[in-house]
Design an enzyme around this catalytic site. Structure first.
Site, PDB file in Angstrom:
ATOM      1  N   GLY A 208       0.837  -1.207   0.000  1.00 27.36           N
ATOM      2  CA  GLY A 208       0.000   0.000   0.000  1.00 27.36           C
ATOM      3  C   GLY A 208       0.858   1.237   0.000  1.00 27.36           C
ATOM      4  N   ASN A 209       0.271   2.368   0.349  1.00 25.50           N
ATOM      5  CA  ASN A 209       1.059   3.601   0.481  1.00 25.50           C
ATOM      6  C   ASN A 209       0.447   4.454   1.580  1.00 25.50           C
ATOM      7  OD1 ASN A 209      -0.926   5.531  -0.770  1.00 25.50           O
ATOM      8  ND2 ASN A 209      -0.628   4.127  -2.490  1.00 25.50           N
ATOM      9  N   TYR A 210       1.104   5.578   1.880  1.00 20.00           N
ATOM     10  CA  TYR A 210       0.713   6.385   3.048  1.00 20.00           C
ATOM     11  C   TYR A 210      -0.429   7.370   2.775  1.00 20.00           C
ATOM     12  CZ  TYR A 210       5.004   4.697   5.233  1.00 20.00           C
ATOM     13  OH  TYR A 210       5.983   3.911   5.766  1.00 20.00           O
TER      14      TYR A 210
END
Ligand code: C5P
Length: 399
Positions: A208-210
């Site tokens: 995923g990412n932030y």
């Protein structure tokens, strides 16, 4: 613009209540209908007779009328209004609004109201500066309430500083702006993508990412405030938004987002793609949790479809399309390339070089570039203000 508009004016027990007569005059002069609701403490500061005379309406302050014993229906009042203003807003009523306390008619009406709400806080210097006040105002803002900040100046206590209610003329201008803007996206159905995507590795892990989703949700909120229908397709996020004209579709992966976007975009007038989409996904998702064994582990990744580019290819010429670009080097050059390649009308650029901009923050620093080679640099602002700037830039150009 204000002709025939129905305004509920909530007045609470602060000394600035005496200035509200001027606001009523301004609203009435422009043809608005005004109904005043007082909290019990407000009556010590301003006379119901003055307000009734200026507004030409009875003034409401109890759940039932002490003379004829009739019940005042707060739900009807809430439904009647096109706009609710609470001015002055004391620390006490602010805290009740933040908590949903309904121990007086104004609060019960506030909780029943379906219309937008504007508040103008007024309190003494130290009360305004207290962290609880800031938290409560923040909570209200997160509920979509528009706040007219208190101003600097002499306070009734004799102290000088921030806490004075904004002048009635400032509140009036905000009301005019509100009605002007609230119709500016009325004929639009806007698809907005938001948040990250999660790409499953196995049943318990993902890539995923932030991204927090805050930018996309702020765009949706402002579009709704300005009268649009919004389809918000979001990856996993903590963000909340509720509105009659909002359809929210939650997805996890890029492929799910791709499906949802293609299913809905056809009926939209335009789209803003603010999601931080994962460019790659694991080639396969393991059926069972991958157990640790070797020193290294390799996961093959395959490319995800570019959702925005695919919509850029298939959109009709009446549909407008805006993308986001997060760039770390040669930002404008790269953003312009993406604008062309993905067949966009405009692109919103943010860079990670700017403190407070980008993932996770409540603030953002953006530049908007359009296909006609116009560009505009905006200062670091809240994501909500950034969303307003984006729509201000786009409205009349494409939207
Ligand atoms: O090419 P890049 O990922 O930098 O482009 C960013 C823009 O494209 C954003 O608007 C993002 O929402 C969109 N995008 C997309 N699908 C992808 C990758 C990016 O819709 N697979």
């Amino acid at each position: 613009m204000l002709n025939g508009k129905r305004v509920i004016l909530g007045i609470t027990g602060g000394i600035a209540a005496y200035k509200i007569s001027f606001l009523i005059r301004m609203l009435k002069k422009q043809g608005a209908e005004v109904k005043c609701i007082l909290t019990p403490a407000a009556k010590d500061f301003v006379s119901p007779l003055t307000l009734a005379t200026l507004s030409g309406e009875p003034v409401y302050h109890y759940f039932w009328n002490r003379e004829d014993g009739r019940w005042t229906n707060h739900v009807d009042l809430g439904i009647w209004a096109d706009l609710m203003i609470v001015a002055p807003l004391t620390a006490n009523t602010l805290s009740k609004m933040a908590q949903g306390n309904a121990d007086n008619l104004l609060m019960a009406t506030y909780l029943s109201a379906k219309c937008p709400v504007i508040v103008a806080p007024a309190m003494d210097l130290d009360m305004y500066a207290h962290p609880t006040t800031a938290e409560n105002l923040n909570r209200l803002e997160n509920h979509g309430i528009q706040i007219i900040p208190a101003e600097e100046g002499f306070l009734a206590s004799g102290l000088e500083g921030k806490g004075r209610m904004a002048e009635p003329s400032t509140i009036f201008e905000r009301v005019e702006d509100h009605f002007a803007l609230s119709a500016s996206l009325k004929n639009q159905t806007i698809l907005i993508t938001a948040g990250p995507t999660y790409e499953s590795i196995d049943p318990v892990r993902f890539i995923g990412n932030y991204s927090s989703g805050k930018m996309g949700f702020a765009l949706a909120e402002i579009a709704l405030q300005r009268g649009a229908e919004v389809i918000l397709i979001s990856g996993p996020t903590q963000c909340q938004l509720h509105h009659d004209r909002l359809k929210r579709i939650d997805v996890n992966s890029t492929l799910e987002m791709y499906e949802a976007v293609h299913h809905h975009f056809e009926k939209c007038t335009g789209g803003i793609f603010a999601a931080a989409v994962s460019d790659y996904r694991p080639a396969t998702k393991a059926e069972q949790k991958i157990e640790k064994s070797e020193k290294t582990l390799q996961i093959d990744l395959v490319k995800n479809p570019d959702i925005l580019a695919s919509i850029g290819e298939s959109k009709s010429k009446n549909q407008w399309l805006i993308g986001f670009a997060l760039e770390t080097e040669k930002p404008e050059v790269h953003a312009r390339k993406k604008l062309q390649k993905k067949n966009l009308d405009a692109i919103v650029l943010n860079t990670l070089q700017d403190a407070g901009a980008g993932f996770g923050h409540d603030t953002n620093k953006i530049t908007v570039l359009d296909k006609d080679n116009n560009s505009h640099n905006f200062e670091l602002t809240s994501k909500r203000e950034a969303a307003k700037n984006i729509f201000n830039f786009l409205t009349d150009r494409f939207v």
